[in-house]
Design a protein around this motif. Structure first.
Motif, PDB file in Angstrom:
ATOM      1  N   THR A 175       0.953  -1.166   0.142  1.00  0.00           N
ATOM      2  CA  THR A 175      -0.058  -0.139   0.030  1.00  0.00           C
ATOM      3  C   THR A 175       0.897   1.096   0.067  1.00  0.00           C
ATOM      4  OG1 THR A 175      -1.699  -1.060   1.377  1.00  0.00           O
ATOM      5  CG2 THR A 175      -1.992   1.308   1.093  1.00  0.00           C
ATOM      6  N   SER A 176       1.867   1.140   0.747  1.00  0.00           N
ATOM      7  CA  SER A 176       2.901   2.447   0.814  1.00  0.00           C
ATOM      8  C   SER A 176       3.507   2.815  -0.514  1.00  0.00           C
ATOM      9  CB  SER A 176       3.932   2.096   1.884  1.00  0.00           C
ATOM     10  OG  SER A 176       3.203   2.158   3.336  1.00  0.00           O
ATOM     11  N   VAL A 177       3.810   1.676  -1.197  1.00  0.00           N
ATOM     12  CA  VAL A 177       4.740   1.821  -2.397  1.00  0.00           C
ATOM     13  C   VAL A 177       3.555   2.542  -3.380  1.00  0.00           C
ATOM     14  CG1 VAL A 177       6.043   0.570  -4.161  1.00  0.00           C
ATOM     15  CG2 VAL A 177       6.440   0.086  -1.764  1.00  0.00           C
ATOM     16  N   LEU A 178       2.507   1.707  -3.460  1.00  0.00           N
ATOM     17  CA  LEU A 178       1.443   2.158  -4.318  1.00  0.00           C
ATOM     18  C   LEU A 178       1.130   3.568  -4.000  1.00  0.00           C
ATOM     19  CD1 LEU A 178      -0.437   1.118  -6.538  1.00  0.00           C
ATOM     20  CD2 LEU A 178      -2.027   0.661  -4.699  1.00  0.00           C
ATOM     21  N   GLU A 179       1.246   4.089  -2.838  1.00  0.00           N
ATOM     22  CA  GLU A 179       0.728   5.519  -2.649  1.00  0.00           C
ATOM     23  C   GLU A 179       1.900   6.392  -3.395  1.00  0.00           C
ATOM     24  OE1 GLU A 179      -0.092   8.480   1.110  1.00  0.00           O
ATOM     25  OE2 GLU A 179       0.440   6.238   1.274  1.00  0.00           O
ATOM     26  N   TYR A 180       3.266   5.799  -3.068  1.00  0.00           N
ATOM     27  CA  TYR A 180       4.455   6.778  -3.531  1.00  0.00           C
ATOM     28  C   TYR A 180       4.227   6.917  -4.882  1.00  0.00           C
ATOM     29  CZ  TYR A 180       6.079   5.447   1.161  1.00  0.00           C
ATOM     30  OH  TYR A 180       6.618   4.912   2.277  1.00  0.00           O
ATOM     31  N   LEU A 181       4.063   5.688  -5.741  1.00  0.00           N
ATOM     32  CA  LEU A 181       4.016   5.758  -7.151  1.00  0.00           C
ATOM     33  C   LEU A 181       2.748   6.486  -7.673  1.00  0.00           C
ATOM     34  CD1 LEU A 181       5.211   2.161  -7.979  1.00  0.00           C
ATOM     35  CD2 LEU A 181       6.515   4.255  -7.843  1.00  0.00           C
ATOM     36  N   ILE A 182       1.803   6.367  -7.139  1.00  0.00           N
ATOM     37  CA  ILE A 182       0.407   7.162  -7.561  1.00  0.00           C
ATOM     38  C   ILE A 182       0.745   8.678  -7.198  1.00  0.00           C
ATOM     39  CG2 ILE A 182      -1.712   7.758  -7.010  1.00  0.00           C
ATOM     40  CD1 ILE A 182      -2.203   4.782  -6.282  1.00  0.00           C
ATOM     41  N   SER A 183       1.463   9.070  -6.254  1.00  0.00           N
ATOM     42  CA  SER A 183       1.817  10.447  -5.942  1.00  0.00           C
ATOM     43  C   SER A 183       2.690  10.855  -7.091  1.00  0.00           C
ATOM     44  CB  SER A 183       2.306  10.529  -4.753  1.00  0.00           C
ATOM     45  OG  SER A 183       2.833  11.830  -4.188  1.00  0.00           O
ATOM     46  N   TRP A 184       3.693  10.110  -7.217  1.00  0.00           N
ATOM     47  CA  TRP A 184       4.523  10.704  -8.413  1.00  0.00           C
ATOM     48  C   TRP A 184       3.784  10.825  -9.675  1.00  0.00           C
ATOM     49  CZ3 TRP A 184       6.418   8.656 -13.042  1.00  0.00           C
ATOM     50  CH2 TRP A 184       7.681   9.421 -13.494  1.00  0.00           C
ATOM     51  N   ILE A 217      -6.590   3.153  -5.312  1.00  0.00           N
ATOM     52  CA  ILE A 217      -6.678   2.706  -6.556  1.00  0.00           C
ATOM     53  C   ILE A 217      -7.554   3.361  -7.233  1.00  0.00           C
ATOM     54  CG2 ILE A 217      -5.968   0.503  -5.865  1.00  0.00           C
ATOM     55  CD1 ILE A 217      -9.185  -0.149  -6.046  1.00  0.00           C
ATOM     56  N   ARG A 218      -8.701   4.169  -6.719  1.00  0.00           N
ATOM     57  CA  ARG A 218      -9.719   5.081  -7.526  1.00  0.00           C
ATOM     58  C   ARG A 218      -8.943   6.366  -7.788  1.00  0.00           C
ATOM     59  NH1 ARG A 218     -15.119   4.406  -7.083  1.00  0.00           N
ATOM     60  NH2 ARG A 218     -15.496   6.404  -7.360  1.00  0.00           N
ATOM     61  N   ILE A 246      -7.271   1.017 -15.519  1.00  0.00           N
ATOM     62  CA  ILE A 246      -8.822   1.630 -15.616  1.00  0.00           C
ATOM     63  C   ILE A 246      -9.453   0.539 -15.478  1.00  0.00           C
ATOM     64  CG2 ILE A 246     -10.725   2.913 -16.185  1.00  0.00           C
ATOM     65  CD1 ILE A 246      -8.627   4.705 -17.584  1.00  0.00           C
ATOM     66  N   CYS A 247      -9.364  -0.557 -16.036  1.00  0.00           N
ATOM     67  CA  CYS A 247      -9.916  -1.803 -16.356  1.00  0.00           C
ATOM     68  C   CYS A 247      -9.999  -2.586 -14.907  1.00  0.00           C
ATOM     69  CB  CYS A 247     -10.010  -2.598 -17.691  1.00  0.00           C
ATOM     70  SG  CYS A 247     -10.529  -4.276 -17.680  1.00  0.00           S
ATOM     71  N   LEU A 248      -8.917  -2.590 -14.616  1.00  0.00           N
ATOM     72  CA  LEU A 248      -8.881  -3.621 -13.287  1.00  0.00           C
ATOM     73  C   LEU A 248      -9.340  -3.130 -12.183  1.00  0.00           C
ATOM     74  CD1 LEU A 248      -5.058  -4.826 -13.891  1.00  0.00           C
ATOM     75  CD2 LEU A 248      -7.040  -6.028 -14.518  1.00  0.00           C
ATOM     76  N   VAL A 249      -9.124  -1.828 -11.906  1.00  0.00           N
ATOM     77  CA  VAL A 249      -9.364  -0.954 -10.931  1.00  0.00           C
ATOM     78  C   VAL A 249     -11.138  -0.986 -10.860  1.00  0.00           C
ATOM     79  CG1 VAL A 249      -9.875   1.607  -9.880  1.00  0.00           C
ATOM     80  CG2 VAL A 249      -7.531   0.561 -10.615  1.00  0.00           C
TER      81      VAL A 249
END
Length: 263
Positions: A175-184, A217-218, A246-249
C-alpha cells in the motif's frame, strides 16, 4: 435565571439553600461540598444567556474553498474505448496472475535476491521511487551512457517487479509503495516502468480492500483517465496500458462507476 429558562434547563444537581459562613469567598478554592456547589451556581449565573461570535465577513470571503468530488473517470478518446470482451479478458488474465502469485508466494519469498538488490524500507518514499523507476525516469534524464558497462544497470533503469521481490512485500509495504508511485504519477508522465509496477502492486493487493487502498486505486484510475485524454500522439500502446489499469480498478476491484463504457 428566569422561570422559563429554569423549565427548559433543569438543574442536574439541585442545591438547597445552605448555611455558609459569613466570610464565604467564591474566589478561593472550596473547602466543603456545599461551598463547591454554591460556587458553581454563582459562576453559572454570571454566564450570559446568549453569546455571539465576532466574525469578520471579509476574512471568510478570502478563505472560502470549494471542493468538487469527481466520481467517475473521463471517457477514452474517440476510437480508443476498450470493448467489453477485451475488458473481460484482462480481468480473467489478472485473476489468474493473482492466483498464481498467492499459490507460489512462499516459494518465491524463499529465493535469494541478487547481491545488487537492496529493497528500501517501507517508509522510504524516495528510495522506493528510485528502486522501481530507476534514476533515468526518477531524475528525468533523457539518456544514460552505457559505454562503461554493457550490462543492465538496474540502479539507472529501475528494478522490475520480480516475484522474488514483490513476494517479500507485506500489505502495508504494498500500500505504501502504491501510494508513493501514484503520488509521483500525479505530476509526471506515464512510463513503462511505472506501468509494470502498478500492475504488480495491484496483483498483490488483498481483497477486501482496506479503506486506504480503496481510495488509492480510485485515485489511480482517475489519473489514468486524465493522462489518456491528454495523450497528444495517441500512442496506442500507452493508451492500452492506461485502459488496462482503469479496467482492473473498475471491474476486478468492483469500482464499477469508474469503468469505461464498452465501445
Amino acid at each position: 435565571m428566569e422561570l422559563g429558562m429554569e423549565e427548559l434547563m433543569p438543574r442536574l444537581l439541585p442545591v438547597d439553600d445552605c448555611d455558609l459562613a459569613e466570610d464565604f469567598d467564591p474566589t478561593v478554592p472550596p473547602r466543603t461540598p456545599q461551598e463547591y456547589l454554591k460556587r458553581v451556581q454563582i459562576e453559572a449565573a454570571r454566564c450570559p444567556d446568549v453569546v455571539v461570535a465576532q466574525i469578520d465577513p471579509k476574512k471568510l470571503r478570502k478563505k472560502q474553498t470549494v471542493n468538487i468530488l469527481i466520481s467517475g473517470c473521463q471517457p477514452a478518446p474517440e476510437g480508443y474505448s476498450p470493448t467489453l470482451k477485451w475488458q473481460q479478458q484482462q480481468v480473467a488474465n489478472f485473476s489468474a496472475v493473482r492466483q498464481s502469485l498467492n499459490k507460489h508466494r512462499n516459494h518465491w519469498r524463499s529465493q535469494n535476491l541478487d547481491s545488487n538488490v537492496t529493497m528500501p524500507k517501507s517508509e522510504d518514499e524516495e528510495g522506493w521511487k528510485k528502486f522501481c523507476l530507476g534514476e533515468r525516469v526518477y531524475l528525468e534524464i533523457d539518456a544514460l551512457s552505457d559505454s562503461e558497462n554493457l550490462g543492465i544497470d538496474y540502479i539507472k533503469v529501475g528494478f522490475p517487479p520480480l516475484l522474488s521481490i514483490v513476494s517479500r512485500m507485506n500489505q502495508a509495504t504494498v500500500t505504501s509503495v502504491l501510494e508513493y508511485l501514484i503520488s509521483w504519477f500525479g505530476e509526471k508522465k506515464f512510463t513503462p516502468e511505472l506501468g509494470r509496477w502498478l500492475y504488480a502492486l495491484l496483483a498483490c493487493l488483498e481483497k477486501p480492500l482496506l479503506p486506504e487502498a480503496h481510495s488509492l486505486i480510485r485515485q489511480l484510475a482517475r489519473r489514468c483517465s486524465e493522462v489518456r485524454v491528454l495523450e497528444e500522439n495517441k500512442n496506442e500502446e500507452q493508451i492500452s496500458a492506461l485502459n488496462l489499469i482503469i479496467c482492473l480498478v473498475s471491474r476486478y476491484f468492483d469500482q464499477r462507476d469508474l469503468a469505461d463504457e464498452p465501445s
